[in-house]
Design a protein around this motif. Structure first.
Motif, PDB file in Angstrom:
ATOM      1  N   TRP A  95      33.157 -14.592 -99.013  1.00  0.00           N
ATOM      2  CA  TRP A  95      33.906 -13.347 -98.800  1.00  0.00           C
ATOM      3  C   TRP A  95      33.699 -12.377 -99.957  1.00  0.00           C
ATOM      4  N   VAL A  96      33.834 -12.904-101.168  1.00  0.00           N
ATOM      5  CA  VAL A  96      33.678 -12.025-102.334  1.00  0.00           C
ATOM      6  C   VAL A  96      32.268 -11.439-102.360  1.00  0.00           C
ATOM      7  N   LEU A  97      31.270 -12.296-102.180  1.00  0.00           N
ATOM      8  CA  LEU A  97      29.888 -11.808-102.265  1.00  0.00           C
ATOM      9  C   LEU A  97      29.577 -10.786-101.172  1.00  0.00           C
ATOM     10  N   GLY A  98      30.246 -10.936-100.039  1.00  0.00           N
ATOM     11  CA  GLY A  98      30.043  -9.975 -98.955  1.00  0.00           C
ATOM     12  C   GLY A  98      30.405  -8.557 -99.380  1.00  0.00           C
ATOM     13  N   CYS A  99      31.307  -8.456-100.339  1.00  0.00           N
ATOM     14  CA  CYS A  99      31.708  -7.133-100.831  1.00  0.00           C
ATOM     15  C   CYS A  99      30.720  -6.589-101.866  1.00  0.00           C
ATOM     16  N   TYR A 100      29.703  -7.378-102.156  1.00  0.00           N
ATOM     17  CA  TYR A 100      28.651  -6.935-103.087  1.00  0.00           C
ATOM     18  C   TYR A 100      27.288  -6.999-102.403  1.00  0.00           C
ATOM     19  N   THR A 101      27.318  -6.954-101.077  1.00  0.00           N
ATOM     20  CA  THR A 101      26.087  -7.010-100.300  1.00  0.00           C
ATOM     21  C   THR A 101      26.095  -5.796 -99.386  1.00  0.00           C
ATOM     22  N   MET A 102      24.969  -5.137 -99.278  1.00  0.00           N
ATOM     23  CA  MET A 102      24.943  -3.886 -98.527  1.00  0.00           C
ATOM     24  C   MET A 102      24.571  -4.126 -97.067  1.00  0.00           C
ATOM     25  N   PHE A 103      25.194  -3.350 -96.220  1.00  0.00           N
ATOM     26  CA  PHE A 103      24.887  -3.398 -94.790  1.00  0.00           C
ATOM     27  C   PHE A 103      23.379  -3.244 -94.570  1.00  0.00           C
ATOM     28  N   ASP A 161      19.341 -11.080-105.592  1.00  0.00           N
ATOM     29  CA  ASP A 161      19.743  -9.674-105.706  1.00  0.00           C
ATOM     30  C   ASP A 161      21.263  -9.546-105.811  1.00  0.00           C
ATOM     31  N   ILE A 162      21.969 -10.331-104.988  1.00  0.00           N
ATOM     32  CA  ILE A 162      23.433 -10.271-105.002  1.00  0.00           C
ATOM     33  C   ILE A 162      23.951 -10.755-106.366  1.00  0.00           C
ATOM     34  N   ALA A 163      23.365 -11.856-106.853  1.00  0.00           N
ATOM     35  CA  ALA A 163      23.768 -12.421-108.149  1.00  0.00           C
ATOM     36  C   ALA A 163      23.557 -11.397-109.257  1.00  0.00           C
ATOM     37  N   ASN A 164      22.417 -10.764-109.200  1.00  0.00           N
ATOM     38  CA  ASN A 164      22.061  -9.787-110.208  1.00  0.00           C
ATOM     39  C   ASN A 164      23.026  -8.604-110.204  1.00  0.00           C
ATOM     40  N   ARG A 165      23.346  -8.159-109.012  1.00  0.00           N
ATOM     41  CA  ARG A 165      24.262  -7.033-108.866  1.00  0.00           C
ATOM     42  C   ARG A 165      25.627  -7.406-109.447  1.00  0.00           C
ATOM     43  N   PHE A 166      26.109  -8.578-109.092  1.00  0.00           N
ATOM     44  CA  PHE A 166      27.420  -9.022-109.588  1.00  0.00           C
ATOM     45  C   PHE A 166      27.397  -9.147-111.120  1.00  0.00           C
ATOM     46  N   ASN A 167      26.348  -9.767-111.634  1.00  0.00           N
ATOM     47  CA  ASN A 167      26.231  -9.935-113.096  1.00  0.00           C
ATOM     48  C   ASN A 167      26.229  -8.587-113.809  1.00  0.00           C
ATOM     49  N   ASN A 168      25.570  -7.609-113.196  1.00  0.00           N
ATOM     50  CA  ASN A 168      25.497  -6.296-113.844  1.00  0.00           C
ATOM     51  C   ASN A 168      26.838  -5.587-113.865  1.00  0.00           C
ATOM     52  N   VAL A 169      27.638  -5.818-112.842  1.00  0.00           N
ATOM     53  CA  VAL A 169      28.955  -5.185-112.808  1.00  0.00           C
ATOM     54  C   VAL A 169      29.928  -5.898-113.762  1.00  0.00           C
ATOM     55  N   ASP A 322      36.604 -19.915-109.897  1.00  0.00           N
ATOM     56  CA  ASP A 322      37.658 -19.461-110.814  1.00  0.00           C
ATOM     57  C   ASP A 322      37.172 -18.272-111.634  1.00  0.00           C
ATOM     58  N   LYS A 323      35.944 -18.418-112.128  1.00  0.00           N
ATOM     59  CA  LYS A 323      35.366 -17.366-112.954  1.00  0.00           C
ATOM     60  C   LYS A 323      35.247 -16.066-112.145  1.00  0.00           C
ATOM     61  N   VAL A 324      34.760 -16.189-110.924  1.00  0.00           N
ATOM     62  CA  VAL A 324      34.549 -15.020-110.071  1.00  0.00           C
ATOM     63  C   VAL A 324      35.889 -14.342-109.759  1.00  0.00           C
ATOM     64  N   TYR A 325      36.884 -15.117-109.404  1.00  0.00           N
ATOM     65  CA  TYR A 325      38.198 -14.558-109.060  1.00  0.00           C
ATOM     66  C   TYR A 325      38.793 -13.825-110.268  1.00  0.00           C
ATOM     67  N   ARG A 326      38.608 -14.410-111.431  1.00  0.00           N
ATOM     68  CA  ARG A 326      39.127 -13.778-112.641  1.00  0.00           C
ATOM     69  C   ARG A 326      38.392 -12.459-112.885  1.00  0.00           C
ATOM     70  N   LYS A 327      37.070 -12.482-112.746  1.00  0.00           N
ATOM     71  CA  LYS A 327      36.298 -11.270-113.048  1.00  0.00           C
ATOM     72  C   LYS A 327      36.597 -10.122-112.095  1.00  0.00           C
ATOM     73  N   VAL A 328      36.808 -10.441-110.820  1.00  0.00           N
ATOM     74  CA  VAL A 328      37.058  -9.330-109.895  1.00  0.00           C
ATOM     75  C   VAL A 328      38.493  -8.820-109.999  1.00  0.00           C
ATOM     76  N   GLY A 329      39.355  -9.564-110.686  1.00  0.00           N
ATOM     77  CA  GLY A 329      40.712  -9.065-110.909  1.00  0.00           C
ATOM     78  C   GLY A 329      41.786  -9.698-110.056  1.00  0.00           C
ATOM     79  N   PHE A 330      41.532 -10.875-109.504  1.00  0.00           N
ATOM     80  CA  PHE A 330      42.586 -11.566-108.759  1.00  0.00           C
ATOM     81  C   PHE A 330      43.572 -12.201-109.751  1.00  0.00           C
ATOM     82  N   VAL A 331      44.837 -12.198-109.377  1.00  0.00           N
ATOM     83  CA  VAL A 331      45.875 -12.854-110.210  1.00  0.00           C
ATOM     84  C   VAL A 331      45.632 -14.360-110.171  1.00  0.00           C
ATOM     85  N   LYS A 332      45.767 -14.998-111.295  1.00  0.00           N
ATOM     86  CA  LYS A 332      45.528 -16.451-111.374  1.00  0.00           C
ATOM     87  C   LYS A 332      46.334 -17.183-110.295  1.00  0.00           C
TER      88      LYS A 332
END
Ligand code: TRP
Length: 336
Positions: A95-103, A161-169, A322-332
């Motif tokens: 789900w998270v990665l889907g928000c960093y993948t383009m149509f 590509d998705i990994a790279n995009r996420f890492n860059n953000v 856990d790392k991903v949820y923290r980085k995108v700003g989800f509450v623990k």
């Protein structure tokens, strides 16, 4: 101290029975990699439902496929072997990665275009977002290498590509995976139509050998294999695709080189050659079939394997998630 082993992730959908092509083209290589790498081998049942499946059949094939992984020589102690739907982190990361993948990038995937053509009455959103779930499979475990066939290379590239995009953000989060196409990864073609891949989805005809096929059926399929109008056993993929495919199979089953094979059958007809290839495959698959049948009689053992596999996979996956949820700003997450 030894350098840590590189990590490998791969999986096969339980959407059809495993074939001689899956064995020679994929699983045999997985077996060869199990010492040198830290490997996860998954039965990707969530990917299978992007096309309609019969539920009872899907359940049976999923277990059969796990048993076949083991019967082919994958060791459940050295590798993490499990069923994708047992580790919810795949769906969560997807789900998270889907928000960093383009149509647009998903629309360009060849497999999506192919499958939409073949399943015109069921072009569902899962078929479209299939590469995102596959990216989640790979990125969850920080895989370095992903053994796949040529046809899946594009999927590993989009994961990268998705990994790279996420890492860059968000700063370094995911290892960038690479497709790993082993040199020995022979591509097995259909016996009936040597221009197309031996495929699980087209396995009703004579062109496809399944790992659990009985010796008589295997021999019959090889006797009917399409060749050409010459009588010479010679490797020439362009002009003699049928014979070249049989040579590839024979070579994988016996370890003989193409040159050895050409010499062995010099001056002999295709009849002898096809029978020899058939027999070599019968012997190659006999232990795999017998071991699978034994394993399937022992459901408790299989359950123990996939439970332990899911436990080990879930542990690794939770670190990434856990790392991903923290980085995108989800509450623990609270303990619930
Ligand atoms: N898409 C792959 C196939 O069709 C199967 C797959 C799903 C896969 N997830 C994966 C392969 C992750 C490698 C890694 O064959």
């Amino acid at each position: 101290m030894d350098a840590p082993k590189k990590r490998i992730f791969s999986g096969i959908k339980p959407s059809g029975n495993l074939t001689l092509g899956s064995y020679i083209g994929a699983i045999k290589n997985w077996v060869a990699l199990q010492d040198e790498y830290d490997c996860l081998y998954c039965v990707v049942d969530m990917h299978a439902i992007t096309v309609r499946q019969d539920p009872a059949l899907l359940r049976r094939r999923t277990l059969e496929q796990l048993a076949q992984y083991i019967a082919c020589g994958l060791d459940p102690e050295r590798n993490i072997m499990y069923i994708q739907s047992h580790v919810p982190a795949h769906a969560e990361l997807s789900w998270v990665l889907g928000c960093y993948t383009m149509f647009g990038e998903l629309s360009r995937m060849t497999q999506f275009k192919d499958k939409s053509r073949k399943n015109a009455d069921n072009i569902n959103a899962g078929l479209f977002t299939y590469p995102v779930l596959m990216a989640a499979d790979i990125l969850l475990y920080q895989a370095d290498l992903v053994p796949v066939g040529e046809d899946q290379k594009q999927h590993v590239e989009i994961a990268r590509d998705i990994a790279n995009r996420f890492n860059n953000v968000y700063s370094q989060t995911f290892t960038l995976p690479e497709p790993f196409i082993p040199k020995t990864g022979a591509r097995v073609m259909s016996l009936a139509d040597p221009m197309s891949k031996m495929s699980k989805s087209e396995q009703d005809g004579d062109g496809c050998i399944c790992l659990l096929d009985k010796p008589d059926d295997i021999m019959r399929a090889f006797k009917r294999a399409v060749t050409d109008s010459e009588t010479c056993v010679r490797f020439d993929k362009e002009n003699k695709p049928g014979v070249s495919n049989l040579m590839t199979i024979y070579s994988a089953a016996t370890g003989k080189s193409f040159e050895d094979i050409e010499n062995e059958f010099a001056g002999r007809g295709y009849g002898d050659f096809k029978a020899a290839v058939g027999e070599s495959v019968v012997e190659l698959l006999r232990p795999v079939r017998e071991k699978t049948e034994d394993l399937l009689k022992n459901k408790d053992y299989l359950e123990q394997i996939y439970t332990e596999g899911a436990r080990r996979a879930a542990f690794l996956a939770s670190k990434t998630l856990d790392k991903v949820y923290r980085k995108v700003g989800f509450v623990k997450q609270p303990r619930i």
